[in-house]
Design an enzyme around this catalytic site. Structure first.
Site, short mmCIF file in Angstrom:
data_model
loop_
_atom_site.label_atom_id
_atom_site.label_comp_id
_atom_site.label_asym_id
_atom_site.label_seq_id
_atom_site.Cartn_x
_atom_site.Cartn_y
_atom_site.Cartn_z
N LYS A 156 1.03 -1.15 0.01
CA LYS A 156 -0.07 -0.03 0.08
C LYS A 156 0.86 1.21 -0.08
CE LYS A 156 -3.43 1.84 3.12
NZ LYS A 156 -4.31 1.65 4.30
N ASP A 189 -14.07 1.38 9.43
CA ASP A 189 -14.51 1.49 7.92
C ASP A 189 -14.79 -0.23 7.72
OD1 ASP A 189 -15.18 2.43 5.60
OD2 ASP A 189 -13.20 2.60 4.99
#
Ligand SMILES: *[C@@H]1O[C@H](CO)[C@@H](O)[C@H](O)[C@H]1NC(C)=O
Ligand SMILES: *[C@@H]1O[C@H](CO)[C@@H](O)[C@H](O)[C@H]1NC(C)=O
Ligand SMILES: *[C@@H]1O[C@H](CO)[C@@H](O)[C@H](O)[C@H]1NC(C)=O
Ligand SMILES: *[C@@H]1O[C@H](CO)[C@@H](O)[C@H](O)[C@H]1NC(C)=O
Length: 965
Positions: free
Chosen positions: A660, A756
């Site tokens: 990432k 989330d």
């Protein structure tokens, strides 16, 4: 020593004679801004009030180390031309001058000298003339938006050299001529293998598209060529675009047959070929199982019966095929397609009976068979939406002639407008102001047009849908709830949706310049992502600050400039000397301490063992990362989001990882980054994605995770992951994800709220073990505030706990709510908000205690699990999900209770939950307690459902291997 003292003395005089802080801005940049001010009217008033743009923070300017790196002035009413001197801002990487309709003239070729530029946005100005071929020199360019100007001439082939380009928008100009492809000696657009968007619509581009234009290395997702003058056949090579989602070739003069290769585009959602001169037969589209929107109208196809895919494309939502030469019987099964909303098959020669007597799809709204040869009808009395049969023989039958469906007049619909009902009868506002739906008082809104270029729906009355758009806007643009007003919704004749939008300030009656710059810029550079059903968009803001200020009055005199230049030159010399001196005196230790918080871990030096909390995560150099991802090539990209991209990579030891990579703007401070790694490396559980290591090198921040091969839960629910998820598998996934979450809440120390949870953040390994990913938004629960944490609202629309949203009090129960929504997704395979319907409300309304078979959910339940459902377990699962999405957090169960319930459900279904692969929650949690606590504040932008396909984060233990840099 004497030299040093003399220089320091000089430096002192220099500082004293010029205003303090001068040293903040590079003199070349100051001179370039001066040139801009000389050329422009209406620059921000704080420009030129002093001579230090960086130090005194001129509006729209961001600096790094005294160099201007970003210049953003959207909607500022700038007037004038862009002078060649812009090239002096040689450190600039971001330039946004959009929505300044009086800024224009020819675009200076010197812009090609801004070699650092990654983003160039000039949309909504009035630039004329050719697009300079020098733009091809901008090797770093990632985002190029020249749309809605008056550019003419050809698209230069040199733009094919923009090897990093992702967004290529030249729509709505007057460009002409063919699209260039490469040859031995010249570059062309076929070289753009990292570009996802070709937005060339509404120009006067012409000629044939060459076969060479597309190739299998390309990663295009949106190809918008509509509204041009292209001729000749559609190239067969379009079938090589493996990732294509939207193909708009409508309103051109394409001829010949549709190439059969189009059936290779299995990811395609929208196919627009209307208004061309296409002939022959249409290939069988049955393989395009993701098609939502098909428009083949107004071509010259051979006459044929309805094709088989009319009955098999279960994701079809809109079907337009006017003047298609279609004939024979109308397939009844068409109307049963589960997502179908609109069928427009006017001006064909369908004959026989129109049978809509039963089995109608739940969302069917418009059926238009005007001007066919239908002689009989059989329509369910429950169908009360639009049906148009004018011009069919059946309307000659006296029995039907007076029926509404035989009249041309249709229902009058009033498109959605944001409600001001709660403001009562507030008095009218002055002409230049509007009533804010947030405060119910008059204010100066920032207005603009939101234009959606390929929306997936046609219903403008759906308030749930547009309210979701409003809340997405106010949430992600960080405005107060309800501070958005939508009006004047309409489709243009070419199917573009226009919405007039007004934003209101949450702190006063008007915005200041930096707020307008922030909002305008987040909309033009696509930081704000519309809910996926809205498709690609662009935004053009209206000028906000009334004109009147003039560039001339705020100019600095030439004398001052000259003085500054000399002073800066002296300063520079002084600083170099002083810097060298300091370096020799104090060496690297001090520097390491202040600039590299990782120093104590031995990163960039030696592992001195003083950082026990990092046991597990490995340090990687930037070069290693680059190598193992093939230089971050598009082919290795497996996901993207507001924070940056996710790449697949293979480490030298053969391990496959997901990397990432934070992009500019979403990086954290070094200290926060360190804290996050410490946190992630301490958290390990087999239902959480594991951290392998990190890269903090050459200004980059990356997190390296174990690679989870089978994709996200979302992908697998919609059949993209290649696994068939029956009921038992879904239960197992629910249990795994629940255990991962329970660990974060109950056993991580300090506890972590995920914030989330959604189906795209749950990954599946080859054994269908669920792994929760992306604690990017995670928030530690600190003891001092145990119970709840007050913070800015973050999360994903559709999964967001309404109580948290209202009160901003975050607790573990917010994750429980989101998890409940995921449970409903497991039952239905639907997105939480789909076609404007919110799954929680749909299920709540549909539940029927007396329905022994499906608990009232026969229309909601995914057909794939229908057969295998055993009532008892299913009913309890739905009840548990509904408890999780209780309005009030206190009525929701804890994650531990959810885990236990799912275990019971599975035992009742006859599955052991205590096998090796799914142990009871209480025994297998790793012990993360005992480590020191850290305050933790993340800076991750809110992201939306559409963008974060793969968002990795998590923690895992690997051997310590901290290497010298
Ligand atoms: C620029 O383009 C717009 C629309 O695209 C048009 O209305 C306008 O007349 C054009 N202006 C010039 C100077 O060509
Ligand atoms: C379409 O796919 C088939 C098989 O996957 C392949 O053989 C063929 O070359 C493809 N055609 C085009 C034009 O992409
Ligand atoms: C097809 O042509 C007709 C008549 O010109 C027009 O009314 C209709 O809007 C066109 N349909 C589409 C989908 O372009
Ligand atoms: C319907 O049209 C088809 C094809 O034109 C024709 O073969 C058939 O006889 C027609 N059927 C009726 C009932 O008119």
């Amino acid at each position: 020593m004497a030299t040093h003292r003399r220089l320091l003395l000089l430096l002192f005089f220099c500082l004293a004679s010029v205003r303090a802080g001068l040293a903040d801005t590079n003199s070349q940049d100051v001179a370039a801004l001066q040139a801009l001010m000389n050329n422009w009217q209406n620059v921000p008033p704080n420009w030129g009030q002093n001579s230090d743009p960086c130090g005194s923070q001129w509006d729209g300017i961001i600096c790094t180390n005294g160099r201007i790196t970003s210049l953003r002035l959207p909607s500022m009413s700038l007037k004038g031309q862009l002078p060649a001197d812009i090239a002096q801002l040689s450190a600039l990487n971001y330039l946004d001058l959009s929505s300044n309709p009086d800024l224009g003239g020819p675009l200076t070729p010197s812009i090609g000298n801004l070699k650092q530029l990654t983003t160039l946005i000039l949309a909504g100005c009035s630039f004329t003339g050719n697009i300079p071929q020098e733009l091809g020199n901008l090797g770093q360019l990632y985002f190029l938006a020249l749309n809605s100007n008056n550019f003419t001439g050809r698209i230069p082939g040199t733009l094919g050299l923009l090897s990093n380009l992702n967004w290529f928008d030249v729509a709505e100009n007057q460009l002409s001529g063919p699209l260039p492809v490469s040859s031995n000696s010249t570059p062309g657009l076929d070289l753009l293998v990292n570009t996802q968007h070709f937005h060339f619509n509404k120009n006067q581009l012409s000629g044939q598209l060459q076969e060479k234009l597309f190739n299998s290395k390309m990663i295009l997702i949106h190809l918008l060529f509509d509204g041009n003058k292209f001729t000749g056949p559609i190239p067969t090579s379009v079938g090589l675009l493996q990732k294509l989602q939207i193909l708009r070739l409508d309103k051109n003069q394409f001829s010949g047959n549709i190439p059969a290769s189009i059936t290779n585009l299995t990811t395609l959602n929208e196919l627009h070929l209307a208004g061309n001169e296409l002939q022959g037969t249409v290939p069988d589209l049955s393989a395009l199982t993701n098609l939502n929107y098909v428009d083949l109208s107004n071509n010259t196809f051979d006459s044929s019966p309805a094709p088989p895919w009319f009955s098999t494309l279960t994701s079809l939502n809109a079907l337009f095929w006017q003047r298609g030469g279609l004939t024979g019987k109308i397939p009844t099964s068409l109307f049963a397609l589960p997502q179908l909303q609109q069928v427009v098959l006017a001006t064909n020669t369908f004959n026989g009976t129109l049978n809509m007597s039963s089995n109608l799809g739940p969302d069917l709204q418009t059926v238009d068979f005007q001007d066919n040869a239908i002689t009989q009808i059989d329509i369910a009395s429950s169908y009360s939406n639009t049906l148009i049969l004018v011009g069919n023989p059946v309307c000659l039958d006296s029995q039907y002639a007076n029926g509404l469906f035989c009249q041309l007049k249709q229902k009058v619909v009033t498109p959605y407008t944001t409600s001001l009902a709660k403001c009562g009868n507030s008095s009218a506002c002055p002409v230049d102001q509007s009533l804010s739906p947030q405060s119910c008082s008059c204010a100066y809104p920032y207005q603009g047009s939101l234009v959606f270029r390929a929306p997936l729906f046609a219903d403008l009355t759906n308030s749930t849908l547009f309210q979701s758009l409003e809340s997405s806007l106010w949430t992600k643009l960080e405005l107060a709830p309800n501070a958005v007003y939508l009006s004047d919704l309409h489709f243009s004749s070419d199917g573009y949706l226009y919405i007039q939008v007004e934003f209101f300030s949450s702190t006063g009656t008007s915005f200041n310049r930096s707020e307008i710059i922030r909002i305008g810029s987040d909309l033009t550079n696509q930081i704000w992502k519309a809910p996926p059903i809205f498709g690609p968009y662009y935004f053009l803001g209206y000028p906000y600050f009334s004109t009147g200020g003039s560039g001339g009055s705020s100019s600095m005199s030439t004398g001052v400039i000259a003085g500054i230049s000399v002073a800066c030159a002296l300063l520079l010399i002084g600083l170099v000397v002083v810097g060298l001196y300091a370096l020799r005196q104090r060496k690297a230790r001090r520097e390491a301490k202040t600039t590299n918080p990782f120093a104590s871990w031995g990163v960039g030096g030696k592992d001195d063992g003083s950082a026990p909390q990092l046991k597990g995560a490995r340090w990687f150099s930037f070069d290693e990362m680059k190598k193992c991802t093939n230089n971050f090539s598009g082919n290795n990209e497996i996901g993207a989001g507001g924070y940056g991209n996710v790449y697949k990579g293979v480490l030298t030891n053969g391990q496959i990882v997901a990397i990432k990579r934070a992009q500019q703007g979403s990086m954290q401070g070094a200290l926060e980054f360190k804290t996050e790694i410490e946190l992630l490396s301490r958290v390990h559980h087999k239902n959480l994605v594991g951290l392998v290591g990190f890269c903090f090198d050459q200004g980059e921040q990356m997190l390296v995770y174990e690679y989870i091969p089978n994709g996200t839960l979302r992908d697998n629910l919609i059949g993209k992951g290649g696994m068939h998820l029956d009921w038992m598998k879904r239960l197992k996934i629910a249990l795994g994800a629940a255990r991962g979450l329970a660990y974060l809440h109950e056993l991580a120390d300090p506890p972590i709220i995920h914030r989330d949870i959604k189906s795209t953040n749950i990954l599946l390994d080859e054994n269908l073990n669920a792994k929760v990913a992306d604690f990017g938004l995670s928030k530690l629960v600190l003891d001092s505030q145990k119970g709840h944490v007050s913070t800015q609202v973050k999360g994903t629309l559709g999964y967001l706990d309404p109580e948290y949203y209202m009160t901003k009090q975050l607790s573990e129960k917010s994750d429980v709510y989101s998890f409940g929504v995921v449970m409903l997704e497991l039952i239905s395979s639907r997105l939480p908000i789909e076609k404007g319907k919110y799954i929680v409300r749909e299920v709540r309304m549909a539940i029927d205690q007396y329905d022994q078979e499906y608990y009232g959910l026969q229309d909601i339940i995914d057909p794939l699990i229908k057969i295998s459902v055993k009532l008892v377990g299913f009913r309890r699962f739905v009840q548990l999900a509904m408890e999780c999405v209780e309005e009030s957090a206190s009525n929701r169960p804890t994650m531990n209770e959810v885990v236990k319930e799912i275990e019971i459900i599975m035992q009742n279904e006859g599955v052991s939950t205590t096998s090796n692969s799914a142990q009871s929650s209480a025994t297998e949690f790793g012990n993360a307690r005992g480590a020191p606590r850290h305050p933790y504040e993340e800076q991750v932008p809110i992201r939306d459902e559409g963008s974060s396909a793969f968002a990795y984060s998590g923690g895992y233990s690997y051997e310590v291997n901290v290497e010298p840099k």
